[in-house]
Design an enzyme around this catalytic site. Structure first.
Site, PDB file in Angstrom:
ATOM      1  N   SER A  80     -23.841 -28.443  -1.706  1.00  0.00           N
ATOM      2  CA  SER A  80     -23.970 -28.617  -0.044  1.00  0.00           C
ATOM      3  C   SER A  80     -22.776 -29.235   0.581  1.00  0.00           C
ATOM      4  CB  SER A  80     -25.079 -29.368   0.163  1.00  0.00           C
ATOM      5  OG  SER A  80     -24.976 -30.703  -0.258  1.00  0.00           O
ATOM      6  N   LYS A 119     -24.259 -36.386   2.642  1.00  0.00           N
ATOM      7  CA  LYS A 119     -23.719 -35.548   3.403  1.00  0.00           C
ATOM      8  C   LYS A 119     -22.592 -36.356   4.236  1.00  0.00           C
ATOM      9  CE  LYS A 119     -27.127 -32.490   3.245  1.00  0.00           C
ATOM     10  NZ  LYS A 119     -26.843 -31.402   2.306  1.00  0.00           N
TER      11      LYS A 119
END
Length: 326
Positions: free
Chosen positions: A111, A181
């Site tokens: 990701s 993230k």
């Protein structure tokens, strides 16, 4: 010359005399033997009975301690005896470092490509949050699952050695459900993204070419917003936009897809492993735009102007009144 041939001790000469009784000879011999013993004592070193420091103190067995006798040096501890202590200190230090300073984390997914690859090891700064530091736009952060983000994701079962090493921070934890993230917006910001367009923060479009995965669009797979990020929370997105279940996909959960600052473990600042992937994780320049903080900067200015305006009006009225009276 006869005197000089002696041993240097002043002793009376033995004069012949008639023995007294049958025991006279034995007494005489005993006296001579005793004299020889005393002479031998006086021939000892400076610490002996004849030396300048006086007689030795006995130890109860007739043996002197000797003032010039040196003490034997203490034997050093064996390395094998000290080894457990050294290991214990090292483990305590490692645990303190992991708890308060730096911790290693493993990247479990794609990701965050191309910034981070699956299997990379990153070091996370855990110190600055202790001093009140909050996540900033552009930071790559590790945070605990806010609730439901990793639902259904398999969790590997580590062995005893892995559990111990992860406990002291020498290995990334395999059991903790953590995510990594990039922070796109912080508390007080307004963030949005339309299909075919860029991510916009406080009315300023982000240029994400330096970190977004090649070939990806900013949000075509999941447009969103505008979202007002509450104070004390952050809006996060993965660099591999078309392979990241980030804030966009959890707006139905409590928090509306945002993450509490309290859930943030720390900021990832370096890729430590593998060696050929070593690199710093800095903040992209697009987050340094002057206008991106406009919303936050305008509020204090507006409040200051609102507070100063009554004072200015009152002063002008007083000056006008004084001028009229004069």
């Amino acid at each position: 010359m006869a005197v000089g041939a002696r041993s240097g001790h002043e002793e009376p000469e033995d004069r012949p005399g008639p023995p007294v009784g049958g025991e006279g000879t034995e007494a005489s011999d005993s006296g001579r033997a005793g004299g020889q013993h005393r002479a031998g004592d006086r021939q000892e070193g400076p610490g002996g009975p004849g030396g300048p420091y006086g007689p030795d103190e006995g130890d109860g067995n007739g043996e002197g301690t000797g003032s010039t006798r040196t003490k034997e040096p203490k034997k050093q501890r064996s390395f094998w005896k000290e080894l457990p202590l050294l290991i214990g200190i090292a483990l305590v230090l490692a645990l303190l470092i992991k708890t308060f300073l730096v911790q290693a984390f493993s990247i479990p997914s794609d990701s965050m490509q191309d910034t981070l690859q699956r299997g990379d090891r990153v070091l996370v700064d855990k110190l600055t949050p202790w001093f009140g530091s909050e996540p900033e736009r552009g930071d790559v952060v590790v945070f605990h699952d806010p609730g439901g983000w990793l639902e259904g994701e398999p969790t590997p079962t580590p062995n005893v050695a892995q559990k111990f090493l992860s406990f002291i921070g020498l290995m990334p934890s395999a059991e903790e459900k953590d995510l990594i993230k990039r922070v796109i917006a912080v508390g007080g910001d307004t963030v949005s993204c339309k299909k075919g367009g860029p991510v916009v923060v406080n009315g300023n479009a982000l240029s994400e070419k330096s970190y977004i995965y090649p070939g990806n669009t900013p949000c075509d797979d999941q447009p969103f917003g505008p979202i007002h990020v509450p104070k004390g929370r952050i809006w996060v997105m993965g660099d591999h936009r078309q392979d990241s279940l980030d804030s966009r996909y959890h707006q139905q959960l409590p928090g509306g897809g945002t993450v509490s600052d309290k859930e943030v473990v720390g900021r990832a600042f370096v890729v430590a492993w593998p060696v050929n992937r070593w690199s710093w994780l800095g903040v992209p320049s697009t987050f340094d735009q002057k206008g991106i903080n406009a919303a936050g900067a305008a509020a204090p200015g507006a409040l200051g102007l609102a507070g100063a305006l009554p004072l200015v009006i009152r002063r002008r009225r007083r000056l006008t009144r004084d001028g009229t009276a004069g």
